[in-house]
Design a protein around this motif. Sequence first.
Motif, PDB file in Angstrom:
ATOM      1  N   SER A 104       8.268   1.905  14.006  1.00 19.14           N
ATOM      2  CA  SER A 104       9.031   3.148  14.137  1.00 19.14           C
ATOM      3  C   SER A 104       8.940   3.976  12.853  1.00 19.14           C
ATOM      4  O   SER A 104       9.580   5.006  12.733  1.00 19.14           O
ATOM      5  N   LEU A 105       8.151   3.494  11.869  1.00 20.30           N
ATOM      6  CA  LEU A 105       8.105   4.182  10.575  1.00 20.30           C
ATOM      7  C   LEU A 105       7.041   5.283  10.555  1.00 20.30           C
ATOM      8  O   LEU A 105       6.015   5.178  11.210  1.00 20.30           O
ATOM      9  N   THR A 106       7.293   6.309   9.752  1.00 16.19           N
ATOM     10  CA  THR A 106       6.304   7.378   9.568  1.00 16.19           C
ATOM     11  C   THR A 106       5.296   6.948   8.503  1.00 16.19           C
ATOM     12  O   THR A 106       5.543   5.989   7.760  1.00 16.19           O
ATOM     13  N   ASN A 107       4.175   7.686   8.393  1.00 15.57           N
ATOM     14  CA  ASN A 107       3.190   7.381   7.346  1.00 15.57           C
ATOM     15  C   ASN A 107       3.831   7.435   5.952  1.00 15.57           C
ATOM     16  O   ASN A 107       3.526   6.627   5.086  1.00 15.57           O
ATOM     17  N   GLU A 108       4.724   8.405   5.754  1.00 12.64           N
ATOM     18  CA  GLU A 108       5.388   8.542   4.439  1.00 12.64           C
ATOM     19  C   GLU A 108       6.252   7.316   4.152  1.00 12.64           C
ATOM     20  O   GLU A 108       6.422   6.932   3.000  1.00 12.64           O
ATOM     21  N   GLU A 109       6.821   6.726   5.204  1.00 10.54           N
ATOM     22  CA  GLU A 109       7.662   5.531   5.003  1.00 10.54           C
ATOM     23  C   GLU A 109       6.809   4.271   4.829  1.00 10.54           C
ATOM     24  O   GLU A 109       7.230   3.325   4.164  1.00 10.54           O
ATOM     25  N   ILE A 110       5.624   4.280   5.420  1.00 11.05           N
ATOM     26  CA  ILE A 110       4.751   3.097   5.314  1.00 11.05           C
ATOM     27  C   ILE A 110       4.029   3.074   3.960  1.00 11.05           C
ATOM     28  O   ILE A 110       3.798   2.006   3.395  1.00 11.05           O
ATOM     29  N   LEU A 111       3.712   4.250   3.421  1.00 10.02           N
ATOM     30  CA  LEU A 111       2.907   4.310   2.184  1.00 10.02           C
ATOM     31  C   LEU A 111       3.423   3.404   1.056  1.00 10.02           C
ATOM     32  O   LEU A 111       2.635   2.670   0.454  1.00 10.02           O
ATOM     33  N   PRO A 112       4.740   3.388   0.755  1.00  6.54           N
ATOM     34  CA  PRO A 112       5.205   2.507  -0.333  1.00  6.54           C
ATOM     35  C   PRO A 112       5.023   1.024  -0.024  1.00  6.54           C
ATOM     36  O   PRO A 112       5.068   0.199  -0.940  1.00  6.54           O
ATOM     37  N   LEU A 113       4.844   0.704   1.262  1.00  7.41           N
ATOM     38  CA  LEU A 113       4.723  -0.707   1.637  1.00  7.41           C
ATOM     39  C   LEU A 113       3.294  -1.213   1.469  1.00  7.41           C
ATOM     40  O   LEU A 113       3.041  -2.412   1.587  1.00  7.41           O
ATOM     41  N   LEU A 114       2.339  -0.302   1.185  1.00 10.63           N
ATOM     42  CA  LEU A 114       0.939  -0.732   1.062  1.00 10.63           C
ATOM     43  C   LEU A 114       0.740  -1.406  -0.294  1.00 10.63           C
ATOM     44  O   LEU A 114       1.177  -2.524  -0.496  1.00 10.63           O
ATOM     45  N   CYS A 115       0.098  -0.746  -1.261  1.00 18.17           N
ATOM     46  CA  CYS A 115      -0.184  -1.421  -2.550  1.00 18.17           C
ATOM     47  C   CYS A 115       1.077  -1.972  -3.199  1.00 18.17           C
ATOM     48  O   CYS A 115       1.107  -3.109  -3.669  1.00 18.17           O
ATOM     49  N   GLN A 116       2.134  -1.146  -3.207  1.00 18.38           N
ATOM     50  CA  GLN A 116       3.327  -1.578  -3.944  1.00 18.38           C
ATOM     51  C   GLN A 116       4.080  -2.666  -3.187  1.00 18.38           C
ATOM     52  O   GLN A 116       4.405  -3.709  -3.748  1.00 18.38           O
ATOM     53  N   GLY A 117       4.329  -2.424  -1.909  1.00 18.65           N
ATOM     54  CA  GLY A 117       5.044  -3.413  -1.110  1.00 18.65           C
ATOM     55  C   GLY A 117       4.271  -4.722  -1.018  1.00 18.65           C
ATOM     56  O   GLY A 117       4.833  -5.812  -1.194  1.00 18.65           O
ATOM     57  N   SER A 270       3.245  -6.326   8.088  1.00 17.77           N
ATOM     58  CA  SER A 270       4.150  -6.462   9.242  1.00 17.77           C
ATOM     59  C   SER A 270       5.513  -6.994   8.795  1.00 17.77           C
ATOM     60  O   SER A 270       6.561  -6.536   9.270  1.00 17.77           O
ATOM     61  N   GLU A 271       5.506  -7.963   7.876  1.00 12.77           N
ATOM     62  CA  GLU A 271       6.794  -8.497   7.383  1.00 12.77           C
ATOM     63  C   GLU A 271       7.596  -7.411   6.668  1.00 12.77           C
ATOM     64  O   GLU A 271       8.811  -7.309   6.830  1.00 12.77           O
ATOM     65  N   LEU A 272       6.884  -6.608   5.864  1.00 10.24           N
ATOM     66  CA  LEU A 272       7.574  -5.541   5.122  1.00 10.24           C
ATOM     67  C   LEU A 272       8.128  -4.484   6.078  1.00 10.24           C
ATOM     68  O   LEU A 272       9.238  -3.976   5.885  1.00 10.24           O
ATOM     69  N   ILE A 273       7.366  -4.162   7.109  1.00 13.81           N
ATOM     70  CA  ILE A 273       7.834  -3.173   8.091  1.00 13.81           C
ATOM     71  C   ILE A 273       9.069  -3.707   8.807  1.00 13.81           C
ATOM     72  O   ILE A 273      10.059  -2.996   8.986  1.00 13.81           O
ATOM     73  N   LEU A 281      15.216  -3.715   3.577  1.00 16.04           N
ATOM     74  CA  LEU A 281      14.360  -3.178   2.514  1.00 16.04           C
ATOM     75  C   LEU A 281      14.500  -1.661   2.542  1.00 16.04           C
ATOM     76  O   LEU A 281      14.212  -1.018   3.546  1.00 16.04           O
ATOM     77  N   ARG A 282      14.966  -1.112   1.398  1.00 16.57           N
ATOM     78  CA  ARG A 282      15.176   0.336   1.316  1.00 16.57           C
ATOM     79  C   ARG A 282      14.248   0.890   0.248  1.00 16.57           C
ATOM     80  O   ARG A 282      13.948   0.214  -0.733  1.00 16.57           O
ATOM     81  N   TYR A 283      13.849   2.130   0.432  1.00  9.89           N
ATOM     82  CA  TYR A 283      12.959   2.736  -0.543  1.00  9.89           C
ATOM     83  C   TYR A 283      13.224   4.240  -0.568  1.00  9.89           C
ATOM     84  O   TYR A 283      13.445   4.838   0.484  1.00  9.89           O
ATOM     85  N   PRO A 284      13.187   4.885  -1.763  1.00 11.24           N
ATOM     86  CA  PRO A 284      13.407   6.339  -1.789  1.00 11.24           C
ATOM     87  C   PRO A 284      12.311   7.060  -0.991  1.00 11.24           C
ATOM     88  O   PRO A 284      11.212   6.526  -0.836  1.00 11.24           O
ATOM     89  N   ALA A 285      12.612   8.266  -0.516  1.00 10.46           N
ATOM     90  CA  ALA A 285      11.623   9.033   0.260  1.00 10.46           C
ATOM     91  C   ALA A 285      10.381   9.304  -0.586  1.00 10.46           C
ATOM     92  O   ALA A 285      10.490   9.621  -1.771  1.00 10.46           O
ATOM     93  N   THR A 286       9.218   9.159   0.016  1.00  6.56           N
ATOM     94  CA  THR A 286       7.950   9.416  -0.684  1.00  6.56           C
ATOM     95  C   THR A 286       7.848  10.892  -1.059  1.00  6.56           C
ATOM     96  O   THR A 286       8.133  11.768  -0.243  1.00  6.56           O
ATOM     97  N   LYS A 287       7.420  11.150  -2.298  1.00  7.36           N
ATOM     98  CA  LYS A 287       7.211  12.545  -2.720  1.00  7.36           C
ATOM     99  C   LYS A 287       5.736  12.871  -2.486  1.00  7.36           C
ATOM    100  O   LYS A 287       4.862  12.237  -3.091  1.00  7.36           O
ATOM    101  N   VAL A 288       5.483  13.824  -1.607  1.00  2.00           N
ATOM    102  CA  VAL A 288       4.094  14.139  -1.248  1.00  2.00           C
ATOM    103  C   VAL A 288       3.664  15.465  -1.890  1.00  2.00           C
ATOM    104  O   VAL A 288       4.325  16.485  -1.733  1.00  2.00           O
TER     105      VAL A 288
END
Length: 317
Positions: A104-117, A270-273, A281-288
């Motif tokens: 249910s996450l947007t690309n902006e919400e998934i981005l922090p979960l890639l390299c950093q997450g 998948s675990e992070l999502i 797991l909470r994260y500030p909104a991605t700044k694009v």
Amino acid sequence: MQSIRVFAPGAADVLKFTEVEIAEPERDQVQVKVSLAGVNFIDVYHRRGQYPIPMPESLGSGIGIEGIGELSDGRAVFWLSALGSYAQYINIPETQLTGLPESSLTNEEILPLLCQGMTAHYLVDSAYAVKEGEWALVTAAAGGVGLILTQLLKNRGAHVIALASTPERAEIAKAHGADLVGTYKQIKELTRQATNGAGVEVVFDSVGKDYFDECLEALAPAGMYILYGGASGPVPPFDLMRLNAKSLGIRRPTLATYSATAPERLRRLSELIKLTEGGKLRYPATKVFPLDRAQNAHELLESRTYSGKIGLNPWRI
Ligand SMILES: NC(=O)c1ccc[n+]([C@@H]2O[C@H](COP(=O)([O-])OP(=O)(O)OC[C@H]3O[C@@H](n4cnc5c(N)ncnc54)[C@H](OP(=O)(O)O)[C@@H]3O)[C@@H](O)[C@H]2O)c1
């Protein structure tokens, strides 16, 4: 297509917004339309020449290692380690691409979960299997990896001492669940306070050079020091006998080892999502930023004033 190129190492102004031909993919490569590129500290190391990349760059190479995009058949994919992601299109070896799981996450919400997450995930899951009740000391805790790392440690029942450069930044880590927070100057005092002088079981450090000695001293006997970055510079060579007095361990891990296969990448993401969707797991909104403002994006990352993920949209110029 529009892309960001680097012709010589240096400060953020070496990032040049440049029109280049879209190259034909090579035999093992797939062409991906980039929807969102991540800005990571490793991009800064590449830009500065701290981790050398080919410069002046040859055709087809570029800067940026992480992104979310679309294949020609519309399938959504992500990648973690393909140079040239600051661009509208990228050719990537198929083995480095992974299908984006349904969520249910947007690309902006998934981005922090890639390299950093995924870095935070492999650190607590594989580089050092954190156990309930252990004390962990985390540096750069208000940064991208740091905020997720702190929460994953807490989810696993560990206690966290979180450190940042200023009291205000330390408070950001507190708001994300850290037990005790402070500045790097307080490593000794906070460790004593938390563990009654016994020391912490594990240190997760990405600052490197500046506080290496203090981090080693904070460890309990048989403790483990995990060095996963060098924001203040690389740790100089040192005498292994310094580990002897307390039987300490040191590990210098990299995400590449712990995300080598598509199933492993999928499992971690998948675990992070799932944790994010479940509110754990909470994260500030991605700044694009638009692609042509990549320089501003790097300046913000290096300013040490921001906390959260930074992305580049190659189609918003
Ligand atoms: N080994 C791996 O697998 C792996 C994978 C991904 C990332 N990393 C590393 O993890 C670290 C965090 O990455 P990130 O993308 O999430 O970045 P980030 O945490 O958003 O930014 C780096 C942080 O380092 C701290 N810092 C300490 N000394 C610094 C200095 N001299 N200059 C600049 N910053 C300094 C800053 O926080 P304060 O101002 O609060 O100190 C800053 O927020 C980076 O060092 C990166 O290289 C390693």
